[in-house]
Design a protein around this motif. Structure first.
Motif, PDB file in Angstrom:
ATOM      1  N   GLY A  65       0.830  -1.201   0.000  1.00  0.00           N
ATOM      2  CA  GLY A  65       0.000   0.000   0.000  1.00  0.00           C
ATOM      3  C   GLY A  65       0.860   1.244   0.000  1.00  0.00           C
ATOM      4  O   GLY A  65       2.078   1.187  -0.076  1.00  0.00           O
ATOM      5  N   GLY A  66       0.210   2.397   0.098  1.00  0.00           N
ATOM      6  CA  GLY A  66       0.913   3.679   0.145  1.00  0.00           C
ATOM      7  C   GLY A  66       0.905   4.240   1.557  1.00  0.00           C
ATOM      8  O   GLY A  66      -0.138   4.274   2.210  1.00  0.00           O
ATOM      9  N   TYR A  67       2.053   4.670   2.028  1.00  0.00           N
ATOM     10  CA  TYR A  67       2.181   5.159   3.397  1.00  0.00           C
ATOM     11  C   TYR A  67       3.047   6.419   3.442  1.00  0.00           C
ATOM     12  O   TYR A  67       3.907   6.623   2.598  1.00  0.00           O
ATOM     13  N   TYR A  68       2.781   7.211   4.454  1.00  0.00           N
ATOM     14  CA  TYR A  68       3.673   8.321   4.799  1.00  0.00           C
ATOM     15  C   TYR A  68       4.232   8.033   6.187  1.00  0.00           C
ATOM     16  O   TYR A  68       3.519   7.534   7.068  1.00  0.00           O
ATOM     17  N   ILE A  69       5.486   8.375   6.369  1.00  0.00           N
ATOM     18  CA  ILE A  69       6.083   8.339   7.699  1.00  0.00           C
ATOM     19  C   ILE A  69       6.381   9.781   8.079  1.00  0.00           C
ATOM     20  O   ILE A  69       7.142  10.470   7.400  1.00  0.00           O
ATOM     21  N   ILE A  70       5.725  10.242   9.133  1.00  0.00           N
ATOM     22  CA  ILE A  70       5.867  11.623   9.595  1.00  0.00           C
ATOM     23  C   ILE A  70       6.840  11.633  10.765  1.00  0.00           C
ATOM     24  O   ILE A  70       6.671  10.881  11.731  1.00  0.00           O
ATOM     25  N   VAL A  71       7.844  12.476  10.668  1.00  0.00           N
ATOM     26  CA  VAL A  71       8.893  12.521  11.689  1.00  0.00           C
ATOM     27  C   VAL A  71       8.985  13.918  12.255  1.00  0.00           C
ATOM     28  O   VAL A  71       8.959  14.911  11.518  1.00  0.00           O
ATOM     29  N   SER A  72       9.062  14.040  13.565  1.00  0.00           N
ATOM     30  CA  SER A  72       9.219  15.361  14.195  1.00  0.00           C
ATOM     31  C   SER A  72      10.140  15.242  15.390  1.00  0.00           C
ATOM     32  O   SER A  72      10.415  14.142  15.862  1.00  0.00           O
TER      33      SER A  72
END
Length: 201
Positions: A194-201
């Motif tokens: 599938g399509g994913y985003y990994i958000i990093v902060s």
């Protein structure tokens, strides 16, 4: 008068063809500082010395952690702090605060493969400075067709932040206090196709 002498030394350094011009410049500044009482003139010289260390830090390579320049940024920081403590209201202290802010500025860059094998763990490459922890969030986006970066503060990022995360966690980053950039890998648990985003902060 002291600031003019510092300017002359800086000019001589920038125009010199001597191979050891950097060390000669530092030696001259250090010798001058030793002859001056605590106050504005000595603070001006101390800022020049701190700036010299900050410039030398540019030679540091994060993939060669035993580099001779590893501790230059911290030496610059310590010099700035001394100036601020000794002459808090001076012009030199203002310059020291500006340099100190640059030295302590947090930085973060994350790299991931555009595609990874489904149902297999993978790793993110994290380049960072002046931080000890990152927070990560994985969100699924069925509309994602091509891997791309989303900038903070954009409408797209706000939309992604509203999605229910599949996974959230934090990772402690190794930090020895040298203020330099470092690189580490952060493991990510397997994701189905599938399509994913990994958000990093």
């Amino acid at each position: 008068m002291t600031d003019l002498t510092v300017e002359r030394l800086a000019y001589a350094r920038s125009n010199s063809t001597l191979p050891d011009k950097d060390s000669l410049y530092l030696h001259a500044l250090t010798a001058m500082a030793a002859t001056l009482p605590i106050g504005e003139p000595r603070s001006e010289v101390a800022v020049a010395i701190a700036q010299w260390h900050a410039e030398q830090a540019a030679n540091y390579q994060c993939l060669a952690p035993d580099s001779a320049w590893k501790w230059e940024r911290r030496m610059a920081r310590d010099g700035c702090r001394e100036v601020i403590a000794e002459a808090p209201g001076s012009f030199a202290a203002k310059k020291a605060k500006a340099l100190l802010a640059q030295l302590e500025l947090p930085a973060l860059q994350v790299k991931a493969e555009e595609a990874v094998t489904p149902d297999m763990p993978f790793k993110l490459s994290v380049t960072y400075a002046n931080m000890t922890q990152v927070w990560l969030r994985v969100v699924k986006d069925d509309a994602l067709q091509v891997a791309r970066r989303v900038e903070p503060g954009t409408k797209e990022m706000k939309r992604l932040l509203r999605l229910t995360p599949l996974r959230e966690w934090s990772t402690v980053l190794p930090d020895d206090g040298d203020l330099n950039s470092h690189v580490t890998e952060v493991p990510v648990d397997p994701l189905s196709i599938g399509g994913y985003y990994i958000i990093v902060s």
